[in-house]
Design a protein around this motif. Sequence first.
Motif, mmCIF file in Angstrom:
data_model
loop_
_atom_site.group_PDB
_atom_site.id
_atom_site.type_symbol
_atom_site.label_atom_id
_atom_site.label_comp_id
_atom_site.label_asym_id
_atom_site.label_seq_id
_atom_site.Cartn_x
_atom_site.Cartn_y
_atom_site.Cartn_z
ATOM 1 N N GLN A 208 -4.873 -7.649 -31.236
ATOM 2 C CA GLN A 208 -3.603 -7.203 -31.808
ATOM 3 C C GLN A 208 -2.771 -6.488 -30.749
ATOM 4 N N ASP A 209 -3.429 -5.769 -29.848
ATOM 5 C CA ASP A 209 -2.708 -5.110 -28.752
ATOM 6 C C ASP A 209 -2.043 -6.140 -27.835
ATOM 7 N N ARG A 215 5.124 -9.087 -27.567
ATOM 8 C CA ARG A 215 6.396 -8.997 -28.289
ATOM 9 C C ARG A 215 7.324 -7.961 -27.660
ATOM 10 N N ALA A 216 6.767 -6.872 -27.148
ATOM 11 C CA ALA A 216 7.579 -5.862 -26.479
ATOM 12 C C ALA A 216 8.209 -6.425 -25.206
ATOM 13 N N ILE A 217 7.459 -7.246 -24.477
ATOM 14 C CA ILE A 217 7.985 -7.859 -23.255
ATOM 15 C C ILE A 217 9.053 -8.892 -23.594
ATOM 16 N N SER A 241 -3.276 -19.793 -25.850
ATOM 17 C CA SER A 241 -1.827 -19.696 -25.686
ATOM 18 C C SER A 241 -1.252 -19.013 -26.917
ATOM 19 N N LEU A 242 -0.588 -17.877 -26.721
ATOM 20 C CA LEU A 242 -0.014 -17.197 -27.866
ATOM 21 C C LEU A 242 1.074 -18.016 -28.525
ATOM 22 N N ARG A 243 1.791 -18.830 -27.733
ATOM 23 C CA ARG A 243 2.816 -19.688 -28.324
ATOM 24 C C ARG A 243 2.172 -20.733 -29.246
#
Length: 248
Positions: A208-209, A215-217, A241-243
């Motif tokens: 989750q971190d 998302r902050a970036i 891949s987060l995407r």
Amino acid sequence: MEDQADIFDVSAAAPIRLDHGGHRQRLRERARKGGLEALPDYELLELFLFRSIPQRDVKPLAKALLSRFGSLQGVLSAPLDDMLQVSVLDGKGKALKMTPDIALDLGLMFEATRRTVAEPLKRTTVVASWSALIDYLRVTLAHEPREQFRVLFLDNQNKLIADEVLGVGTVNHAPAYPREIMKRALEQGSSHIILVHNHPSGDPSPSQDDIEMTRAIVEAGRALGIKVHDHVIVGREGVASLRQLGAL
């Protein structure tokens, strides 16, 4: 015993010397005739160590390195300081230790491999050569013992400008600061970036971190017109891949 060791010949009642150089020559001949791909990892490593360590039985050292770092890739990509902790007894019972020069020789082989797999990324767009990118990232990071946070900086045609390490941490955390990433992107003239880090645990699943930091970036980049294409996490067990996971 492979190293030059005394054996007793009953008929001659005199010691005979076994020439370890004979083992080296036989191994080289097998490599030439059967191809390097036919050799097990420890023998491939032996062949390389022959050049760094003359006149010694290097098989115990090759096997100790593989045992310590888990695989050939793990050996070659190991930090030099970690390599220096490896020592064994050779075939004559004498200590055989890694030295800075030997560790550097192995590191050079890894760096040559890393640059070789990076070549396709320089000839086309990174997004169009995704499989080549994944190969490069796995070679570079899969066996890294500490977390590294890297950023691939791309131009407006998605060609690679630079791959930089922007944070090195512990076994489970590497710092990543959105403002520093964006500052570096502007300095590189990069309009697109790919975030990358490794999980030394082996499991590439994002935490989750990881998701919140990504998302902050992304938000920091949006204000500057810098697009985050993806955040790729590398582990020994694979790549995430987060995407593709829908988390970006």
